[in-house]
Scaffold this motif. Sequence first.
Motif, mmCIF file in Angstrom:
data_model
loop_
_atom_site.group_PDB
_atom_site.id
_atom_site.type_symbol
_atom_site.label_atom_id
_atom_site.label_comp_id
_atom_site.label_asym_id
_atom_site.label_seq_id
_atom_site.Cartn_x
_atom_site.Cartn_y
_atom_site.Cartn_z
ATOM 1 N N TRP A 1 -0.935 -2.240 -4.693
ATOM 2 C CA TRP A 1 -0.493 -3.380 -5.637
ATOM 3 C C TRP A 1 0.118 -4.518 -4.953
ATOM 4 O O TRP A 1 0.506 -4.511 -3.962
ATOM 5 N N ASP A 2 0.082 -5.594 -5.974
ATOM 6 C CA ASP A 2 0.636 -6.839 -5.785
ATOM 7 C C ASP A 2 2.265 -6.530 -5.195
ATOM 8 O O ASP A 2 2.736 -5.871 -5.881
ATOM 9 N N ALA A 3 2.537 -7.281 -3.908
ATOM 10 C CA ALA A 3 3.879 -6.813 -3.726
ATOM 11 C C ALA A 3 4.999 -7.195 -4.534
ATOM 12 O O ALA A 3 6.415 -6.737 -4.464
ATOM 13 N N LYS A 4 4.507 -7.862 -5.425
ATOM 14 C CA LYS A 4 5.820 -8.483 -6.525
ATOM 15 C C LYS A 4 5.848 -7.324 -7.693
ATOM 16 O O LYS A 4 7.039 -7.257 -8.218
ATOM 17 N N VAL B 1 1.001 -1.408 0.031
ATOM 18 C CA VAL B 1 -0.119 0.067 0.061
ATOM 19 C C VAL B 1 0.916 1.263 0.152
ATOM 20 O O VAL B 1 2.003 1.452 0.877
ATOM 21 N N VAL B 2 0.859 2.067 -1.002
ATOM 22 C CA VAL B 2 1.683 3.135 -1.074
ATOM 23 C C VAL B 2 0.794 4.464 -1.293
ATOM 24 O O VAL B 2 -0.121 4.660 -1.999
ATOM 25 N N ILE B 3 0.765 5.467 0.182
ATOM 26 C CA ILE B 3 0.178 6.632 0.120
ATOM 27 C C ILE B 3 0.876 7.499 -0.492
ATOM 28 O O ILE B 3 2.029 8.010 0.211
ATOM 29 N N GLY B 4 0.758 8.234 -1.498
ATOM 30 C CA GLY B 4 1.524 9.481 -2.144
ATOM 31 C C GLY B 4 0.784 10.494 -2.299
ATOM 32 O O GLY B 4 -0.412 10.783 -1.491
ATOM 33 N N THR B 5 1.491 11.374 -2.695
ATOM 34 C CA THR B 5 0.587 12.938 -3.015
ATOM 35 C C THR B 5 0.244 12.981 -4.417
ATOM 36 O O THR B 5 0.542 12.560 -5.218
#
Lengths: 491, 315
Positions: free
Chosen positions: A469-472, A255-259
Motif C-alpha cells: 500500500w501507499d506509504a502514507k 510492502v508488508v509480507i505477513g502470514t
Amino acid sequence: MKFWKLALASAAIAWLSSTVSLAAKTALVLGIVLEPPHLDPTAGAAAAIDEIVYANIFEGLTRIGPKGDVLPALAESWTKSDDGKVYTFKLHRDVKFHDGTSFGADDVKFSLDRARDGKSTNAQKGLFAAIDKVEIVDPLTVKVSLKQPSGDFLYNMGWGDAVIVAPESAELNKQTPIGTGPFRFDSWAKGSQIVIAKNPVYWGTPALLDKATFRVIPDPAAATAALLAGDVQAFPVFPSYETIPQFQADPRFKVVIGTTEGETVLGMNNKKPPFDNLKVRQAIAHAIDRKTLIDGAMFGLGTPIGSFFPPHHPSYVDLTSETNYDPQLAKKLLAEAGHADGFKTTLKLPPPTYARRGGEIIAAELREIGIEAEIIPVEWAQWLDQVFKNRDYDLTIVSHTEPNDLNIFARDDDYYFNYDNLAFKELVKQIDAVSDGSKRTELYKQAQKVLANDVPAAFLFQLPKTGIWDAKVEGLWENGPIQANDLTAVK
Amino acid sequence: MLSYFAKRTMIGILTLLAASIIVFAVLEVVPGDPARLMLGMNATDDAVRALQEQMGLNQPLLLRYLSWLGGLLGGDLGRSYTYSVPVFDLITERVAVSLPLALASLAMSTLIAIPVGMFTASNRGKLSDTATMGIAQIGVAIPSFWFALLLVYVFAVTLRLLPAGGFPGWNAGLGAGLKSLILPSIALALPQAAILARITRSALLDVLGEDYIRTARAKGLSKRQILYRHALRNALIPVLTILGLQFAFLLAGTIIIENVFYLPGLGRLVFQAITQRDLIVVEGVVMLLVATVIIVNLLVDLSYAIVDPRLRSQQ
C-alpha cells in the motif's frame, strides 16, 4: 497556430492536474482480485465476501483480532458455566442496524437459529454444530446452551459466517447488506467496484475513513499498473509475487509480507493404491524440497511447514525435519514399498499460481525418484467436482485457508484426503472439548506430530499475505488470521 | 426484397432456437455444481442441497430448459445463481460498457484503416506503401494485451494522463466514462485497423485492375476522382464483411483487453460466469451474442445491397 498550441497545452495541464490531484485523505481505494458473488457472509464461502464486509459492515458476538485472538464485539462480555456448556452473553446497548432498526437479543437468537436451520445455506454450518439452544434472557442478554463443551465456541462465533443479522433485512443482505458495523454499504457496480461509507451513528469507536472503495482487478499486470498509476492506494493481498521487489525498491510504497491461515499441501488420495501405503506417502514427502518449491513457485515468499498447522500459532511445532528433503531415503522407502521402479500417477492442479507453478516443480522432483506424475490443470468447479466431491484423483495441490482447520483430517466423511485415523479423530474431539490453554497446546502439538508422521498429505508451506500500500496509509492488517480487510483503524 | 428479409429473419429465429438447445446441453455436461462452488469446501451436504433447491437446480433438465425458454420469450432471462439479481440487469449493465467500447474502436479502426488502405493502394509498390504495410503487418502480429500494457505504462503510469483501468460508471459523468474508455478502445482498434487496412488495400487493388477503371481513366478522370467515385465503392463489400465480423468480436471477444483494463464488460461477465458455473448468465449472454451476430450479418447483407445496386434486383 500559436493560439492552438497554447490552448492544447493548457487543456493538457488541466487534465493532468485533475487526474493527479489526490483523492481526499478520508477516502481509500483498495484493490481486490476476486469480486464477491454477493455480500452475505452467512450464505457463501467466498473469501471475497468477508474481505469486504467482515468487521466493516457486519459484526458478530465476538470477533477475531489482527493477531488471531478472540475479542468482544456485539457482546461486551460473557460468562461460561462451570461445566462449559452454557455461555451467557451480555450485549452492547444502543446498537442500531444500518437501516435504523435496533439490535438486541432477538436478533442474536434469530441469526444463530437461522444458521443452524435445516434449510440454512450457511457455508460453515459446522461452526454451530455444538449449539443445543439459544434463549433470550432479557433484551440485552442471550444464553447459548451447548450439547457438549466446546473450546472453540467463542472463536467460532467470531467467524464472518456467524455475524448477527436482522430478521427485517436478512433476506436482502446479498445485494444490500445491513449490519451493525462502523461502515455501511453504499453501492456496488457489478464487475467494477463496491463502495462502503462511514456509519455516522456507530455504537463503538467510529471509523477514520469516510469512504472506502474496493476495486476489482483480477489481472496481476493490471494490479501492478493500478498501484503504480495511483488508481488504487492499497492492495491487501497483492496477486503478483514477481513484481514485489519493484515495489520494495520504491519509497512511495510499503510492502508488508505477513502470514495467513493458508496451509498449502500436496493432497494424496489415502485410500487409493499406492497412496494407501505409508511408505509411499513418506517417500513423496521426502522427495520434495520445500525451499526450491518456495523459491520457484512463490518467489521466496512463504514459510515451510511440516504438519497442518500455522507457524505463527503459539502451539506450533516445527516438524519440517520429519519429512526433510532426502531423495535417497525417498527411493529407499519406495523400494521398501515394492515400487523400486517408481510408478505412473496424476497430479490435478487448480488455477492459483501456487498450485500451477508448484505442481511443475513437484512433478520434476517426483521424477527424480521414479514417479511419473502427469499434470492435469483443472478449474475450481472441476476441482470441487472431481477431487473434492468424487475423490477421483491421485495427487493435488491446494491451500486450506480457513483458520483452525486441523479437524479436516478428522472429518467423519474422511474429507477428500480419504484419510481415516480413529486415534486422530479422538484427539481432535478432545481438543474441541478442552478449553484450558496449556492442555490444549499439548494436544495441538500431539495432533501435529500424528499428521507429520502419518503424512496424509505432504505439507508444503504457509501462504504469505502480500500486502502493498501507499506509504502514507496506516492501520491495515499485516497478517491474515481470517480473510478480512478490517478498515476500522485505517487512515 | 421483403420476402428476402422475412426469410432471413426466419432463419435467424431458428438459429437462435438451435443455439439455445446447444448452449443449454453443452453447459449441462460441464462438470461442476454451482451450489457447491458457492459454499466451498467446508460446507455440509445438507447446506449444499438447500442451496440447490433455492436455485431450482434439483428440477429435471427438460423442465429447467422449458421454463428458461418460456422466460426468454417473455423477455425474462432468469436470475443469476451467484449474484442473485436478474440476468437482464447484469447484461444491460455490462452492455453499457461493451457497446460504447465496441463502437468507439470500430469507428477508430475504420477511420484509420480506410484512408491508409486507399493511400497504400494508390501508391502501390512505392516505398511509402511498403513501409505502411510493414507497420500494419506489425500491428497484426503484436498481441493486443501487450500493446495494451504498453499504453498503460506510457499514458497512465508514466505520464499519468489517463486512468490505468477501471470504469467509474456513466453516473460519474460522460467525461470520466469516456476517459476510461480511451486506452482500451485504442488497444482494440489498432490491431483491427491493421487487418482492415490490408483488406481495403487488396480489395482496392483488385478493383483498380478492372476494365471500367481504365475506361474512367481514358475518359479523363483524375486518379483521385477514380479512387473516390469508382474504386472505393466497389471495394467496400469485403471491407463490410470484415467489419461485421469485427463488431461481433469487439462486443464479447475482448476479455483480454477487459482484463488488462479491469473493465466490467460482457467478456468478463461471461468468463466469470463460466468459472463460477453461473450457467444461466452464460446462457443469457450467449443468446444475446448469437442474436447480435445474426442481426449484424443481416445488416451487412442489406448494406451490400446499398453499396452494390445489382444485388437489389437479384433477390
